[in-house]
Write a protein that holds these residues in place. Sequence first.
Motif, short mmCIF file in Angstrom:
data_model
loop_
_atom_site.label_atom_id
_atom_site.label_comp_id
_atom_site.label_asym_id
_atom_site.label_seq_id
_atom_site.Cartn_x
_atom_site.Cartn_y
_atom_site.Cartn_z
N PHE A 66 0.85 -1.21 0.00
CA PHE A 66 0.00 0.00 0.00
C PHE A 66 0.87 1.25 0.00
N ARG A 67 1.92 1.22 0.81
CA ARG A 67 2.78 2.41 0.90
C ARG A 67 3.51 2.65 -0.42
N GLU A 68 3.78 1.57 -1.14
CA GLU A 68 4.33 1.74 -2.49
C GLU A 68 3.23 2.33 -3.40
N THR B 160 -11.39 -5.19 0.37
CA THR B 160 -10.45 -6.09 -0.30
C THR B 160 -10.15 -5.62 -1.71
N TYR B 161 -8.88 -5.74 -2.08
CA TYR B 161 -8.46 -5.40 -3.45
C TYR B 161 -8.96 -6.45 -4.44
N PHE B 162 -9.43 -7.57 -3.94
CA PHE B 162 -10.00 -8.61 -4.81
C PHE B 162 -11.49 -8.36 -5.06
N VAL C 284 -11.21 -3.65 11.99
CA VAL C 284 -10.01 -4.36 12.44
C VAL C 284 -9.11 -4.49 11.21
N LYS C 285 -7.82 -4.26 11.40
CA LYS C 285 -6.90 -4.24 10.27
C LYS C 285 -5.51 -4.60 10.74
N PRO C 286 -4.76 -5.46 10.04
CA PRO C 286 -5.13 -6.26 8.87
C PRO C 286 -6.23 -7.30 9.17
C1 PBG Z 1 -2.71 5.04 6.05
C2 PBG Z 1 -3.31 3.78 5.62
C3 PBG Z 1 -2.61 2.59 5.44
C4 PBG Z 1 -3.49 1.66 4.94
C5 PBG Z 1 -4.75 2.27 4.84
N1 PBG Z 1 -4.62 3.61 5.28
C6 PBG Z 1 -1.16 2.30 5.61
C7 PBG Z 1 -0.46 2.64 6.83
O1 PBG Z 1 -1.03 2.77 7.91
O2 PBG Z 1 0.76 2.80 6.71
C8 PBG Z 1 -3.07 0.26 4.60
C9 PBG Z 1 -3.88 -0.46 3.63
C10 PBG Z 1 -3.22 -1.63 3.02
O3 PBG Z 1 -2.09 -2.04 3.36
O4 PBG Z 1 -3.87 -2.20 2.14
N2 PBG Z 1 -3.29 5.81 6.98
#
Ligand code: PBG
Length: 337
Positions: A215-217, A325-327, A260-262
Amino acid sequence: MNAWSDARGPFPSTRLRRLRRHSWLRELTQEHRLAPADLIWPLFILPGSDQSEAIASMPGVGRHSIDRIVQQAEAAVRMGISAVALFPVTPPALKSPDGEESANPENLICTATRAIRQVVGDRLGIVCDVALDPYTSHGQDGLVRNGYVVNDETIAMLCQQAINQARAGCDCIAPSDMMDGRIVAIRSALDEASFHDVSILAYAAKYASAFYGPFREAVGSAKNLSGGDKKTYQMNPANTDEAIHEVALDLQEGADMVMVKPGMPYLDIVRRVHETFHVPVAVYQVSGEYAMLKAASQQGWLDERAAVLESLLGMKRAGASAILTYFAMDAAQWMNS
Ligand code: PBG
């Protein structure tokens, strides 16, 4: 074993395989089911028009200019997907230490929101992320003072960002920044500006995870972050009680839904939150999870369709009512076919 199963008697009279014998019978007795309506599709927005760029670590996911994002939103409606979640790929020249571009009404996310709204009306939800990382030259989600991401000063910026996005017409504000107290501040700011009906999906239990790398990329913040991490505000992956505390606070502060994430490594948290609070829980199958499933599928090591649908079903079983989801498009297509 309870009295009821005792009364029925164990094997050979009880045979759980009986209900697994035929496809129709397995369907009939299935406890959980996935539908395209469960899904939220994250999209990365580029400036310009008629533009698309590949993301090396997320094969099959691209960054797209607004004209193409609008077409994708229309396709999402046709597939029965509930909402899109928007993330801007801010040009480096517009990034700054304090991320002021986040409050620009003409920025990428606001322009995309207006363009999508014009075409889809209320047939598709538009979720806008609130956090400063797409806009800051250091890639952190908040303001940095003396090397530390400061909380309260960041909240003021987040409120401006949320109002800006609400004005553009988004349905749901999704703060992903993990500052303390930002939900109550954003709720009051929205209400004061008469956006009572704009909901808040709080990234409540968001962990400092290694699975956000792709994501950061994708949004171009990896370079800005240059090896830095977000451990002073995102949660420690070792904790579970703390997730309950975070969710409780965000709900008290006015969150309508919590996230909740991931996803896959944190389904125990999804289950606990679901059982404790009885509120809609969203789960984010993040970029690193996508990358893992995609890479193994491309190698021929996994059956992509079966593995992806199983991963999403696992999230529903854990108690999620919505899945980012990206899917999303592929999964919806598989479900519809
Ligand atoms: C940033 C943000 C992130 C994601 C969603 N919003 C990345 C981070 O916290 O560095 C991640 C999403 C992903 O990895 O699919 N606020």
